[in-house]
Scaffold this active site. Structure first.
Site, PDB file in Angstrom:
ATOM      1  N   VAL A  19      -8.879  10.626  10.871  1.00 27.99           N
ATOM      2  CA  VAL A  19      -9.590   9.616  11.676  1.00 27.99           C
ATOM      3  C   VAL A  19      -9.171   9.686  13.147  1.00 27.99           C
ATOM      4  CG1 VAL A  19      -9.991   8.048   9.735  1.00 27.99           C
ATOM      5  CG2 VAL A  19      -7.885   7.821  11.075  1.00 27.99           C
ATOM      6  N   GLY A  20      -8.741  10.841  13.590  1.00 35.73           N
ATOM      7  CA  GLY A  20      -8.392  11.025  14.997  1.00 35.73           C
ATOM      8  C   GLY A  20      -6.904  11.237  15.191  1.00 35.73           C
ATOM      9  N   ARG A  21      -6.514  11.420  16.442  1.00 31.91           N
ATOM     10  CA  ARG A  21      -5.119  11.682  16.781  1.00 31.91           C
ATOM     11  C   ARG A  21      -4.690  10.802  17.950  1.00 31.91           C
ATOM     12  NH1 ARG A  21      -2.851  16.154  14.461  1.00 31.91           N
ATOM     13  NH2 ARG A  21      -1.494  16.593  16.228  1.00 31.91           N
ATOM     14  N   GLY A  71       4.696  27.012  19.624  1.00 34.24           N
ATOM     15  CA  GLY A  71       3.263  27.142  19.296  1.00 34.24           C
ATOM     16  C   GLY A  71       2.558  25.808  19.188  1.00 34.24           C
ATOM     17  N   ALA A 118      -7.224  22.850  22.486  1.00 31.33           N
ATOM     18  CA  ALA A 118      -6.177  23.774  22.913  1.00 31.33           C
ATOM     19  C   ALA A 118      -6.509  24.453  24.244  1.00 31.33           C
ATOM     20  CB  ALA A 118      -5.966  24.831  21.830  1.00 31.33           C
ATOM     21  N   GLY A 137     -15.346  11.830   9.310  1.00 32.51           N
ATOM     22  CA  GLY A 137     -16.307  12.947   9.313  1.00 32.51           C
ATOM     23  C   GLY A 137     -16.423  13.566  10.686  1.00 32.51           C
ATOM     24  N   HIS A 153     -29.879  44.132  22.576  1.00 29.86           N
ATOM     25  CA  HIS A 153     -30.750  43.880  21.434  1.00 29.86           C
ATOM     26  C   HIS A 153     -30.351  44.795  20.295  1.00 29.86           C
ATOM     27  CE1 HIS A 153     -34.358  42.917  19.177  1.00 29.86           C
ATOM     28  NE2 HIS A 153     -34.538  44.210  18.971  1.00 29.86           N
TER      29      HIS A 153
HETATM   30  P1  FAD Z   1       0.673  20.352  20.944  1.00 30.95           P
HETATM   31  O1  FAD Z   1       0.054  21.612  20.507  1.00 30.95           O
HETATM   32  O2  FAD Z   1       0.578  19.182  20.026  1.00 30.95           O
HETATM   33  O3  FAD Z   1       2.185  20.688  21.237  1.00 30.95           O
HETATM   34  C1  FAD Z   1       3.108  19.696  21.577  1.00 30.95           C
HETATM   35  C2  FAD Z   1       4.485  20.177  21.244  1.00 30.95           C
HETATM   36  O4  FAD Z   1       5.419  19.253  21.791  1.00 30.95           O
HETATM   37  C3  FAD Z   1       4.776  20.245  19.762  1.00 30.95           C
HETATM   38  O5  FAD Z   1       5.282  21.516  19.427  1.00 30.95           O
HETATM   39  C4  FAD Z   1       5.809  19.157  19.531  1.00 30.95           C
HETATM   40  O6  FAD Z   1       6.749  19.507  18.515  1.00 30.95           O
HETATM   41  C5  FAD Z   1       6.478  19.071  20.880  1.00 30.95           C
HETATM   42  N1  FAD Z   1       7.068  17.766  21.181  1.00 30.95           N
HETATM   43  C6  FAD Z   1       6.483  16.545  21.078  1.00 30.95           C
HETATM   44  N2  FAD Z   1       7.321  15.584  21.522  1.00 30.95           N
HETATM   45  C7  FAD Z   1       8.449  16.214  21.925  1.00 30.95           C
HETATM   46  C8  FAD Z   1       9.655  15.763  22.493  1.00 30.95           C
HETATM   47  N3  FAD Z   1       9.883  14.480  22.770  1.00 30.95           N
HETATM   48  N4  FAD Z   1      10.618  16.682  22.767  1.00 30.95           N
HETATM   49  C9  FAD Z   1      10.423  18.009  22.501  1.00 30.95           C
HETATM   50  N5  FAD Z   1       9.283  18.481  21.980  1.00 30.95           N
HETATM   51  C10 FAD Z   1       8.296  17.603  21.704  1.00 30.95           C
HETATM   52  N6  FAD Z   1      -8.206  22.698  19.259  1.00 30.95           N
HETATM   53  C11 FAD Z   1      -9.024  23.712  19.611  1.00 30.95           C
HETATM   54  O7  FAD Z   1      -9.253  23.915  20.802  1.00 30.95           O
HETATM   55  N7  FAD Z   1      -9.607  24.516  18.666  1.00 30.95           N
HETATM   56  C12 FAD Z   1      -9.400  24.339  17.351  1.00 30.95           C
HETATM   57  O8  FAD Z   1      -9.928  25.075  16.534  1.00 30.95           O
HETATM   58  C13 FAD Z   1      -8.544  23.285  16.945  1.00 30.95           C
HETATM   59  N8  FAD Z   1      -8.290  23.062  15.636  1.00 30.95           N
HETATM   60  C14 FAD Z   1      -7.425  22.063  15.277  1.00 30.95           C
HETATM   61  C15 FAD Z   1      -7.184  21.854  13.924  1.00 30.95           C
HETATM   62  C16 FAD Z   1      -6.330  20.849  13.526  1.00 30.95           C
HETATM   63  C17 FAD Z   1      -6.070  20.632  12.055  1.00 30.95           C
HETATM   64  C18 FAD Z   1      -5.683  20.042  14.502  1.00 30.95           C
HETATM   65  C19 FAD Z   1      -4.726  18.964  14.073  1.00 30.95           C
HETATM   66  C20 FAD Z   1      -5.928  20.229  15.842  1.00 30.95           C
HETATM   67  C21 FAD Z   1      -6.804  21.237  16.243  1.00 30.95           C
HETATM   68  N9  FAD Z   1      -7.096  21.464  17.577  1.00 30.95           N
HETATM   69  C22 FAD Z   1      -7.952  22.466  17.947  1.00 30.95           C
HETATM   70  C23 FAD Z   1      -6.493  20.644  18.642  1.00 30.95           C
HETATM   71  C24 FAD Z   1      -5.297  21.390  19.262  1.00 30.95           C
HETATM   72  O9  FAD Z   1      -4.361  21.699  18.261  1.00 30.95           O
HETATM   73  C25 FAD Z   1      -4.651  20.516  20.334  1.00 30.95           C
HETATM   74  O10 FAD Z   1      -5.612  20.089  21.268  1.00 30.95           O
HETATM   75  C26 FAD Z   1      -3.576  21.310  21.050  1.00 30.95           C
HETATM   76  O11 FAD Z   1      -2.575  21.742  20.164  1.00 30.95           O
HETATM   77  C27 FAD Z   1      -2.943  20.451  22.153  1.00 30.95           C
HETATM   78  O12 FAD Z   1      -1.968  21.208  22.791  1.00 30.95           O
HETATM   79  P2  FAD Z   1      -0.710  20.513  23.510  1.00 30.95           P
HETATM   80  O13 FAD Z   1       0.051  21.636  24.116  1.00 30.95           O
HETATM   81  O14 FAD Z   1      -1.189  19.420  24.353  1.00 30.95           O
HETATM   82  O15 FAD Z   1       0.126  19.845  22.341  1.00 30.95           O
HETATM   83  P1  NAD Z   2     -12.306  13.183  15.398  1.00 32.44           P
HETATM   84  O1  NAD Z   2     -12.275  12.191  16.468  1.00 32.44           O
HETATM   85  O2  NAD Z   2     -12.972  14.478  15.618  1.00 32.44           O
HETATM   86  O3  NAD Z   2     -13.000  12.549  14.107  1.00 32.44           O
HETATM   87  C1  NAD Z   2     -12.536  11.375  13.528  1.00 32.44           C
HETATM   88  C2  NAD Z   2     -13.691  10.787  12.763  1.00 32.44           C
HETATM   89  O4  NAD Z   2     -13.194   9.724  11.971  1.00 32.44           O
HETATM   90  C3  NAD Z   2     -14.768  10.205  13.685  1.00 32.44           C
HETATM   91  O5  NAD Z   2     -16.022  10.665  13.257  1.00 32.44           O
HETATM   92  C4  NAD Z   2     -14.608   8.707  13.486  1.00 32.44           C
HETATM   93  O6  NAD Z   2     -15.826   8.004  13.612  1.00 32.44           O
HETATM   94  C5  NAD Z   2     -14.094   8.645  12.071  1.00 32.44           C
HETATM   95  N1  NAD Z   2     -13.313   7.441  11.785  1.00 32.44           N
HETATM   96  C6  NAD Z   2     -12.443   6.789  12.590  1.00 32.44           C
HETATM   97  N2  NAD Z   2     -11.890   5.763  11.928  1.00 32.44           N
HETATM   98  C7  NAD Z   2     -12.418   5.772  10.679  1.00 32.44           C
HETATM   99  C8  NAD Z   2     -12.238   4.967   9.525  1.00 32.44           C
HETATM  100  N3  NAD Z   2     -11.386   3.951   9.516  1.00 32.44           N
HETATM  101  N4  NAD Z   2     -12.951   5.255   8.414  1.00 32.44           N
HETATM  102  C9  NAD Z   2     -13.829   6.305   8.409  1.00 32.44           C
HETATM  103  N5  NAD Z   2     -14.022   7.090   9.470  1.00 32.44           N
HETATM  104  C10 NAD Z   2     -13.328   6.842  10.584  1.00 32.44           C
HETATM  105  O7  NAD Z   2     -10.777  13.369  14.953  1.00 32.44           O
HETATM  106  P2  NAD Z   2     -10.124  14.403  13.942  1.00 32.44           P
HETATM  107  O8  NAD Z   2     -11.142  15.024  13.073  1.00 32.44           O
HETATM  108  O9  NAD Z   2      -8.977  13.684  13.335  1.00 32.44           O
HETATM  109  O10 NAD Z   2      -9.555  15.499  14.932  1.00 32.44           O
HETATM  110  C11 NAD Z   2      -8.676  15.119  15.997  1.00 32.44           C
HETATM  111  C12 NAD Z   2      -8.922  15.950  17.195  1.00 32.44           C
HETATM  112  O11 NAD Z   2      -8.394  17.254  17.005  1.00 32.44           O
HETATM  113  C13 NAD Z   2     -10.396  16.174  17.503  1.00 32.44           C
HETATM  114  O12 NAD Z   2     -10.938  15.117  18.244  1.00 32.44           O
HETATM  115  C14 NAD Z   2     -10.362  17.437  18.298  1.00 32.44           C
HETATM  116  O13 NAD Z   2     -10.096  17.122  19.626  1.00 32.44           O
HETATM  117  C15 NAD Z   2      -9.189  18.186  17.697  1.00 32.44           C
HETATM  118  N6  NAD Z   2      -9.684  19.225  16.756  1.00 32.44           N
HETATM  119  C16 NAD Z   2     -10.461  20.216  17.258  1.00 32.44           C
HETATM  120  C17 NAD Z   2     -10.952  21.187  16.420  1.00 32.44           C
HETATM  121  C18 NAD Z   2     -11.810  22.273  16.998  1.00 32.44           C
HETATM  122  O14 NAD Z   2     -11.791  22.449  18.214  1.00 32.44           O
HETATM  123  N7  NAD Z   2     -12.566  23.001  16.199  1.00 32.44           N
HETATM  124  C19 NAD Z   2     -10.670  21.150  15.064  1.00 32.44           C
HETATM  125  C20 NAD Z   2      -9.875  20.119  14.582  1.00 32.44           C
HETATM  126  C21 NAD Z   2      -9.375  19.158  15.450  1.00 32.44           C
END
Ligand code: FAD
Ligand code: NAD
Length: 468
Positions: free
Chosen positions: A269-271, A45, A319, A181, A443
Site C-alpha cells: 500500500v505504498g512506502r 545497493g 531508482a 493494486g 523496420h
Molecule cells: P534506497 O534504495 O532505499 O537505499 C537507501 C539505503 O539507505 C538502504 O540501503 C538503507 O539500508 C540505507 N539506510 C537507511 N537509513 C540509514 C541510516 N540511518 N544509516 C545508514 N544507512 C541507512 N524503482 C524503479 O525505478 N524501477 C523498478 O523496477 C522498481 N522496482 C521496485 C520494486 C520493489 C519491490 C520496491 C520495493 C521498489 C522498487 N522500485 C523501483 C523503487 C526503488 O527501489 C527506489 O525508488 C530506490 O531504491 C530509491 O533509491 P534510494 O537510493 O533513494 O534509497
Molecule cells: P503504490 O503507490 O504504487 O501503490 C499502492 C496502492 O495501494 C495504490 O493503488 C493505493 O490506492 C493502494 N492502497 C493504499 N492504501 C490501501 C488500502 N488500505 N487498501 C487497499 N489499497 C490501498 O505503492 P507500492 O505498490 O507499494 O510501491 C511503492 C513505490 O515503489 C511505488 O510508488 C513506486 O514508486 C516504487 N516501485 C516502482 C516500481 C517500478 O518502477 N516498476 C515497482 C515497484 C515499486
C-alpha cells in the site's frame, strides 16, 4: 566493508548506498572529493538492488518466459511439462543480486570511497553518530536513506509479507491476498500467480493502477485479470488476523463486509521515507507532514551543507530519479552548476503487457485544463507486433495542438519499458511531432509505433484507416 576509525573527518558523508547514495558517492569521488559512505546493511545497493527493482525483475522475467511459452502454441510451439524449480529460481535471482552488489562494492573500492557499516544519525549539524560509537564530521552530507514499506491500516502482523519477504520466494502459497493494486501489488501479484498461487488483489481506489491513464491501464487490466483469482476495487481490508496457519481477513467491498482465508497476505500500500530516526532535529533540514525532506532544484535542503536525494524527497519513488538526483547533488557539492531540471521522469510498470509513460499524461492535462492533441497508434496495426504475436497494446503521443511540441508519451505493450526511453529523450530535446515523424525508425520494430503515433496526431498516417 571496512569499519572506520572511531572519529573521522571527511569532505562529504553520504548516508545510504542505494541507487541514489552509491551513484552520488562514485560521482563525488570522480570529481576529486573525499567521500565516506555509511550503510547499515551488510552490502551496498539499497532497496532497488537488494529487495526491489532487480530481484523483482528477475522473477518477472522467469514468469513471463513461462507465460510466453504457454501462449506459443499459435506460433507452432508446444511445451510439455513446463514447471518451475523454485529453489533454482531463488538461487538464480540471488545470484543476479549478489553479482550486482559485488559490482557496486568493487566500483566503490576502485574509486577510494570509504564505506562504513552501521546506522547513521545526525548528532549535530556537521556530525554523524554511527552505531557502535564512531563519529563522522563532514563538510557536506547527502541523505539517501530511501524508504520503507507502509504498514497496513488494519495492522501489520509480523508474518504479513512485505515486498522484501515476497521477493525472497520463501514458498509459493496456494492463496495470496495482495493489499494494494499499484506497482508492487501488480508486479508481485503476477509473479506469484505465474508461479501457481491463486492471487486476490484488493485496491482502495475504483481502478487498479489508479494513477495511470485509463486507455493504457485498461489494456493491461484486460490482459492480467484472467491470471488473477479475484480483483476487488473500491475495497478496504479492515482486519488481518493470523489463523489456522494462514490469515483470516475482513474486506469491505461495495459497502458489504466479507471474510476470507488466505495462506499469505502481501502488504503493498505504498512506502514511507526513512527520515524519522535520522536526528534531523539536530540540523536545519526541514520536512513536510509526510516526512519527505524539502529540497530545491540542486537537491539542497534548508541546511545549505546537507543535500537529500531519492525516496526521502518529493517526486516519484523510482531508482532512476534517485540516481539522477545523486549526480546533481554530487556535482553541486563539487562546485559545478548542475540542476535537477529534467522535463520528465519515465515510469514503467513491469506487468504483462508492460505499461510506461513519460512527461505529461492525459489525466494531468485534463486536471490542468490544458488543451492537447493526442495521437494513438494500436500495436495491432504494426508489423513487428504481429510477428511477435503480441498485438495487445497501443502507443500514444501527447502534444501541444498549436506548436506540435511533444508534451508526453504513454505506452502499453510488450517491451515498452525499453521503448519509453525514446519518448524521454524526445521530451528532453524539446522535440515536436515532426521530429518524431521524420526520424527514420528501423523496420520492422516496435519503435516504429512512436513515429506512427506522431503521424496519427499530425493527421498524416498511412497505416491507420481513414474514411474519406
Ligand atoms: P534506497 O534504495 O532505499 O537505499 C537507501 C539505503 O539507505 C538502504 O540501503 C538503507 O539500508 C540505507 N539506510 C537507511 N537509513 C540509514 C541510516 N540511518 N544509516 C545508514 N544507512 C541507512 N524503482 C524503479 O525505478 N524501477 C523498478 O523496477 C522498481 N522496482 C521496485 C520494486 C520493489 C519491490 C520496491 C520495493 C521498489 C522498487 N522500485 C523501483 C523503487 C526503488 O527501489 C527506489 O525508488 C530506490 O531504491 C530509491 O533509491 P534510494 O537510493 O533513494 O534509497
Ligand atoms: P503504490 O503507490 O504504487 O501503490 C499502492 C496502492 O495501494 C495504490 O493503488 C493505493 O490506492 C493502494 N492502497 C493504499 N492504501 C490501501 C488500502 N488500505 N487498501 C487497499 N489499497 C490501498 O505503492 P507500492 O505498490 O507499494 O510501491 C511503492 C513505490 O515503489 C511505488 O510508488 C513506486 O514508486 C516504487 N516501485 C516502482 C516500481 C517500478 O518502477 N516498476 C515497482 C515497484 C515499486
Amino acid at each position: 566493508m571496512v569499519m572506520g576509525s572511531l572519529n573521522q573527518e571527511t569532505e562529504v558523508a553520504v548516508i545510504g548506498s542505494g541507487p541514489g547514495g552509491y551513484v552520488a558517492a562514485l560521482r563525488l569521488a570522480d570529481l576529486g572529493k573525499d567521500v565516506v559512505l555509511i550503510e547499515e546493511r551488510e552490502r551496498p545497493g539499497g532497496t532497488c538492488l537488494l529487495e526491489g527493482c532487480i530481484p523483482s525483475k528477475s522473477l518477472i522475467s522467469a514468469v513471463e518466459l513461462a507465460e510466453s511459452a504457454k501462449k506459443a502454441k499459435k506460433l507452432g510451439l508446444t511445451f510439455d511439462g513446463l514447471a518451475f524449480d523454485i529453489d533454482a529460481l531463488r538461487q538464480w535471482t540471488e545470484g543476479v543480486v549478489n553479482g550486482l552488489s559485488q559490482g557496486v562494492t568493487v566500483l566503490l573500492k576502485r574509486r577510494g570511497v570509504e564505506v562504513l557499516h552501521g546506522r547513521a544519525r545526525f548528532s549535530g549539524p556537521r556530525s554523524l553518530l554511527i552505531d557502535g560509537g564512531a563519529t563522522v564530521e563532514f563538510e557536506k552530507c547527502i541523505i539517501a536513506t530511501g524508504s520503507n514499506v507502509a504498514a497496513l491500516p488494519a495492522g501489520m502482523d509480523p508474518t504479513v509479507w512485505t515486498s522484501a519477504d515476497a521477493l525472497k520466494l520463501p514458498l509459493v502459497p496456494e492463496t495470496l491476498l495482495v493489499v494494494g493494486g499499484g506497482y508492487i501489488g501488480l508486479e508481485l501479484g503476477l509473479v506469484y500467480a505465474g508461479l501457481g498461487s491463486r492471487v486476490t488483489v484488493v485496491e482502495f481506489f475504483p481502478r487498479l493502477l489508479a494513477g495511470a491513464d485509463h486507455d493504457l491501464a485498461d489494456v493491461m487490466i484486460g490482459q492480467i485479470t484472467p491470471r488473477l483469482e479475484e480483483v476487488l476495487v473500491e475495497s478496504r481490508v479492515t482486519s488481518v488476523e493470523p489463523a489456522d496457519g494462514g490469515f483470516r481477513v475482513i474486506i469491505e467491498h461495495e459497502g458489504k463486509t466479507r471474510e476470507g482465508s488466505y495462506e499469505k497476505v502481501l502488504a503493498a500500500v505504498g512506502r514511507v521515507p526513512n527520515t524519522s530516526e535520522l536526528g534531523l532535529e539536530n540540523t536545519g533540514v526541514k520536512m513536510d507532514d509526510k516526512g519527505l525532506i524539502l529540497t530545491d532544484g540542486s537537491c539542497m535542503t534548508d541546511d545549505p551543507d546537507i543535500f537529500a536525494i531519492g525516496d526521502v524527497t518529493h517526486g516519484p519513488m523510482l531508482a532512476h530519479k534517485a540516481s539522477r538526483e545523486g549526480k546533481v547533488a554530487a556535482e553541486v557539492i563539487a562546485g559545478k552548476s548542475s540542476q535537477f531540471d529534467n522535463r520528465s521522469i519515465p515510469a514503467v510498470v513491469f506487468t504483462d503487457p508492460e505499461i510506461a509513460w513519460t512527461g505529461m499524461t492525459e489525466r494531468e492535462a485534463e486536471e490542468r485544463g490544458r488543451k492537447i492533441n493526442v495521437g494513438r497508434f494500436p500495436l495491432a496495426a504494426l508489423g513487428r507486433a504481429r510477428t511477435l504475436g503480441r498485438t495487445d497494446g497501443l502507443v500514444k503521443v501527447i502534444s501541444d495542438p498549436d506548436t506540435g511540441l511533444l508534451l508526453g508519451v504513454g505506452m502499453v505493450g510488450p517491451h515498452v519499458s525499453e521503448l519509453i526511453a525514446e519518448g524521454s529523450l524526445a521530451l528532453e530535446m524539446g522535440a515536436t511531432l515532426e521530429d518524431l515523424m521524420v526520424t527514420i525508425h528501423p523496420h520492422p520494430t516496435l519503435s516504429e509505433s512512436l513515429m506512427e503515433a506522431a503521424e496519427v496526431a499530425a493527421g498524416t498516417t498511412v497505416h491507420v484507416g481513414r474514411s474519406r
